[in-house]
Design a protein around this motif. Structure first.
Motif, short mmCIF file in Angstrom:
data_model
loop_
_atom_site.label_atom_id
_atom_site.label_comp_id
_atom_site.label_asym_id
_atom_site.label_seq_id
_atom_site.Cartn_x
_atom_site.Cartn_y
_atom_site.Cartn_z
N THR A 432 88.36 1.39 118.21
CA THR A 432 87.61 1.24 117.20
C THR A 432 88.16 0.25 116.13
OG1 THR A 432 88.29 2.81 115.99
CG2 THR A 432 86.62 3.54 117.54
N LEU A 433 87.49 -0.18 115.43
CA LEU A 433 87.93 -1.20 114.24
C LEU A 433 88.67 -0.32 113.21
CD1 LEU A 433 85.29 -3.70 113.16
CD2 LEU A 433 87.43 -4.14 114.53
N THR A 434 88.07 0.66 113.00
CA THR A 434 88.70 1.40 111.72
C THR A 434 88.98 3.16 112.07
OG1 THR A 434 86.30 1.98 110.91
CG2 THR A 434 87.40 -0.10 110.02
N GLY A 435 88.96 3.45 113.28
CA GLY A 435 89.24 4.62 113.57
C GLY A 435 87.72 5.48 113.69
N VAL A 436 87.77 6.54 114.56
CA VAL A 436 88.91 7.05 115.26
C VAL A 436 89.01 6.54 116.70
CG1 VAL A 436 89.67 9.28 116.22
CG2 VAL A 436 88.66 9.29 113.99
N SER A 437 89.97 5.96 117.18
CA SER A 437 90.55 5.42 118.32
C SER A 437 91.20 6.71 119.20
CB SER A 437 91.39 4.19 118.19
OG SER A 437 90.86 2.99 117.59
N ALA A 438 90.68 6.70 120.61
CA ALA A 438 91.44 7.95 121.39
C ALA A 438 91.36 7.22 122.86
CB ALA A 438 90.32 9.04 121.39
N VAL A 439 92.08 7.95 123.58
CA VAL A 439 92.25 7.72 125.02
C VAL A 439 92.27 9.22 125.66
CG1 VAL A 439 93.57 6.77 126.77
CG2 VAL A 439 93.60 5.66 124.64
N TYR A 440 91.52 9.27 126.91
CA TYR A 440 91.38 10.63 127.66
C TYR A 440 91.66 10.10 129.16
CZ TYR A 440 88.84 12.02 123.57
OH TYR A 440 88.47 12.22 122.25
N GLY A 441 92.50 11.20 129.87
CA GLY A 441 92.49 11.04 131.21
C GLY A 441 91.61 11.30 132.00
N PRO A 442 91.52 11.28 133.31
CA PRO A 442 90.22 11.43 134.18
C PRO A 442 89.79 12.65 134.35
CG PRO A 442 92.39 11.01 135.59
CD PRO A 442 92.78 10.90 134.10
N ASP A 443 90.54 13.86 133.83
CA ASP A 443 90.25 15.07 133.65
C ASP A 443 89.55 15.29 132.38
OD1 ASP A 443 92.62 14.97 132.10
OD2 ASP A 443 93.54 16.70 133.20
N GLY A 444 89.33 14.26 131.37
CA GLY A 444 88.90 14.47 130.07
C GLY A 444 89.87 15.03 128.93
N GLN A 445 91.15 15.48 129.25
CA GLN A 445 92.33 15.63 128.49
C GLN A 445 92.69 14.49 127.62
OE1 GLN A 445 93.04 19.02 127.88
NE2 GLN A 445 91.31 19.42 129.24
N ARG A 446 93.01 14.75 126.43
CA ARG A 446 93.48 13.74 125.52
C ARG A 446 94.91 13.33 125.80
NH1 ARG A 446 92.98 15.10 119.41
NH2 ARG A 446 94.94 15.92 119.59
#
Length: 526
Positions: A432-446
Motif C-alpha cells: 500500500t501507499l500509506t499502510g497497512v501493508s502485509a505479506v502472507y504465506g501460502p497457508d495464510g499465516q502472516r
C-alpha cells in the motif's frame, strides 16, 4: 407477563432500533478490534429478537433493520466521504436480510421440534450465504465484510478456507450462532444444537488433518515500498520522489521484485518518459523489476485507468494489468444519470474510471510469475482463484486506503489477503501507499510485521513459493451452490406442506354435504 424489555419491543420503531443495534455487533470480530471469537455468538442477540417476532412480516422487518445496522457498521468508515449516502446504501442493502429474518422465525420461533432445530443448523446459514452471494456483486458494493473473513488469523479456519473459501467459513460461523441460539432459547432443540457444535468441531478437526497443505518449493525476495501519507500541493511528484528514494536504498539487497502501492504514479508513463526513465534507472541499480501502479488518463486510449505496470532496466516491459472491478462511488457512480447527485453530498467520483477487460499473469524473471490485483479486487475470491489457476506463483495486491487513514479500513483490507492466500495456496503480498501493508504465506499465516499507517519505509520479505492446487481452486464456490440447493429443497418442502391443509380443506368441503343428505331421511322415524 411481559418483562420491561418486552414492553419496550412493542413499539415497532423501538424494535427496529434494537434490531439495528444487534446487527452492528459482528463488526467487532473484524479488524481493528479483531475479536475473532466474538463472531461465533455475535448474531445470537439478533436471532433471538427475530424469533420472538409476532408475525413473519415483523420478522422480515427485524431482518431488514439488522441488515442495515450490519452494513452500516462494516462500512462506517465511508461516512466522512459519502455522508448520508452511506446510510442510504446500507438501508438498501439491508433489504437482503428481510427474507433471512422470515427464515429465522420460521425455523426458530416458538418451541421447534428436534428435527426443525437440526434443519435450522443448515437452512439458516444457507440463507445467510445467499445474501453474501448477492451482495458480492460489484454493483452492490462487493464482498466487503463477509462474516467468514473475520477468521483471517485462525489457523484451522484458514485450512478450511483452502477447502471451501471464505464461503465455507461464513456458513460455519452462522451455524455456530444458530446452535448457540437454540441452546439458550429452545430446550427441546438442545440435543441437535449440541450435536451441531460437535459436528462443527469434528469438521474443523477433520479439515486440519485431511485438507492438503501447500507444498513450498522455494522462496523469492519481494520488497514493498510504502512512502506514507504525503499531502499538499504537488503531492504526486513528491510521493514519486519519496518512492524513488526508498527504492534506491534497496540496491545490493538482492531482491527479485520491488512493489509500489496503488496510484503510486499519478502520470501516464507514455506522456512522462522522464518518469519512466527514472524507474528504469532504479531497476538497473537494484537488479530488480519494479511493479508500479499508474492512476492517470491514458495516452493511447480515452479515459482514466488504474494499471499495474511492470518496469525493467530498459523501461516498461509491456506487462500491464488494468483494474477490472472498481469501487462504487469511489471510482465510478453506478447509474450516474440517476445517482450523480452523490457528488454533491460527498466525495464521490467526479469522473468514472475505465475498466480493464481481462486478468493478467506477469512473468518477472527469476522463475517468478505474479498475479496482480488492485485494491478493492482483493475482496473477490474468484479473482485470486483465477490467477492461481492461470499459473501465478505469488499473488500481489497494490492498494491505497489513505482516504480512510485513521479508520478501521486499512486493517480490514490488509486482513483479506490472508484469506486469499489460504484459499489459493499461494503467498500474497499486500502493498500500500500509506499502510497497512502485509505479506502472507501460502497457508495464510502472516510473514513478518505489518507496515502500519504511520510507516514510511521499504521492507524486504522472504516470500515462499508453493505448488499444488487447493480444493477451493479446483472446485470453486461449491458451498454457495450447496446452500442454494438447500434453500431450493427447503422451499419445495415448505410449499408442499402448505398445500396439504388446503387439499384437506377442499376434500372436507366436498365430503360434508354428502353426509348431511344421507342423514336427513332418518330423522322422521326417530
Amino acid at each position: 407477563m411481559r418483562t420491561s424489555f418486552g414492553r419496550w419491543l412493542v413499539s415497532p420503531w423501538r424494535r427496529s432500533l434494537t434490531a439495528a443495534l444487534a446487527g452492528t455487533l459482528p463488526v467487532f470480530a473484524f479488524p481493528a478490534p479483531s475479536l475473532w471469537w466474538f463472531a461465533y455468538v455475535a448474531l445470537v442477540p439478533w436471532m433471538l429478537l427475530v424469533r420472538s417476532a409476532p408475525t413473519g412480516r415483523r420478522a422480515a422487518a427485524d431482518g431488514w433493520a439488522g441488515g442495515l445496522g450490519f452494513m452500516l457498521a462494516v462500512h462506517h468508515w465511508l461516512l466522512p466521504e459519502l455522508h448520508v449516502f452511506t446510510v442510504l446504501i446500507a438501508g438498501l442493502l439491508g433489504v437482503l436480510w428481510a427474507p433471512w429474518g422470515a427464515l429465522v422465525r420460521r425455523f426458530l420461533a416458538g418451541s421447534p421440534s428436534a428435527g426443525r432445530g437440526a434443519a435450522a443448523l443448515v437452512v439458516v446459514p444457507s440463507g445467510w450465504l445467499a445474501i453474501e452471494l448477492v451482495r458480492s456483486w460489484q454493483g452492490l458494493g462487493g464482498p466487503w465484510g463477509m462474516l467468514g473473513a473475520s477468521q483471517w488469523q485462525v489457523a484451522p479456519a484458514l485450512r478450511l478456507a483452502s477447502v471451501g473459501g471464505v464461503w465455507l467459513l461464513s456458513f460455519l460461523v452462522v451455524a455456530l450462532n444458530v446452535a448457540v441460539t437454540l441452546l439458550v432459547s429452545v430446550r427441546a432443540a438442545r440435543v441437535p444444537a449440541v450435536a451441531g457444535l460437535v459436528a462443527t468441531a469434528a469438521v474443523t478437526s477433520g479439515a486440519w488433518v485431511w485438507a492438503p497443505r501447500p507444498q513450498t518449493d522455494g522462496q523469492v525476495r519481494i520488497a514493498v515500498v510504502q512512502p506514507g501519507l504525503i499531502g499538499g500541493t504537488d503531492s504526486g511528484l513528491r510521493r514519486f520522489d519519496r518512492e524513488e528514494q526508498l527504492t534506491r536504498a534497496l540496491a545490493g539487497r538482492r531482491v527479485d521484485l520491488i512493489v509500489w502501492g496503488e496510484s503510486s504514479v499519478g502520470f501516464d508513463l507514455g506522456q512522462r518518459p522522464d518518469l519512466a526513465r527514472r524507474i528504469a534507472a532504479l531497476s538497473r541499480e537494484t537488479g530488480s523489476d519494479v511493479l508500479v501502479n499508474v492512476d492517470a488518463r491514458r495516452s493511447d486510449r480515452p479515459g482514466i485507468y488504474k494499471s499495474s505496470v511492470l518496469v525493467g532496466p530498459d523501461g516498461p516491459t509491456g506487462e500491464r494489468y488494468d483494474k477490472m472491478r472498481l469501487v462504487p462511488f469511489g471510482e465510478y457512480i453506478p447509474a450516474r444519470s440517476l445517482l450523480g447527485w452523490a457528488t454533491s453530498v460527498g466525495k464521490a467520483a467526479a469522473e468514472d474510471r475505465r475498466r480493464g477487460t481481462e486478468q493478467v499473469v506477469m512473468d518477472v524473471g527469476h522463475g517468478l510469475r505474479i498475479g496482480p490485483l488492485v485494491c478493492f479486487e482483493t475482496a473477490f475470491p474468484d479473482m485470486s482463484r483465477n490467477l492461481a489457476r492461470d499459473g501465478a506463483g505469488v499473488l500481489l495486491a497494490q492498494s491505497s486506503t489513505s482516504t480512510f487513514q485513521h479508520s478501521w479500513a486499512p486493517e480490514q483490507h490488509a486482513s483479506l489477503a490472508a484469506l486469499r492466500a489460504a484459499e489459493t495456496g499461494r503467498s500474497m503480498v499486500h502493498a500500500t501507499l500509506t499502510g497497512v501493508s502485509a505479506v502472507y504465506g501460502p497457508d495464510g499465516q502472516r510473514i513478518g510485521p505489518w507496515l502500519g499507517t504511520g510507516a514510511s519505509t521499504a521492507r524486504v520479505y522472504d516470500v515462499p513459493t508453493a505448488r499444488g492446487t487447493t480444493p477451493f481452486v479446483r472446485f470453486g464456490d461449491w458451498p454457495v451452490f450447496a446452500a442454494l440447493f438447500v434453500l431450493a429443497a427447503t422451499g419445495a418442502v415448505e410449499g408442499a406442506r402448505s398445500l396439504r391443509p388446503r387439499r384437506a380443506a377442499r376434500e372436507e368441503a366436498f365430503v360434508r354435504p354428502a353426509r348431511t343428505v344421507r342423514a336427513s331421511p332418518a330423522r322422521p322415524g326417530r
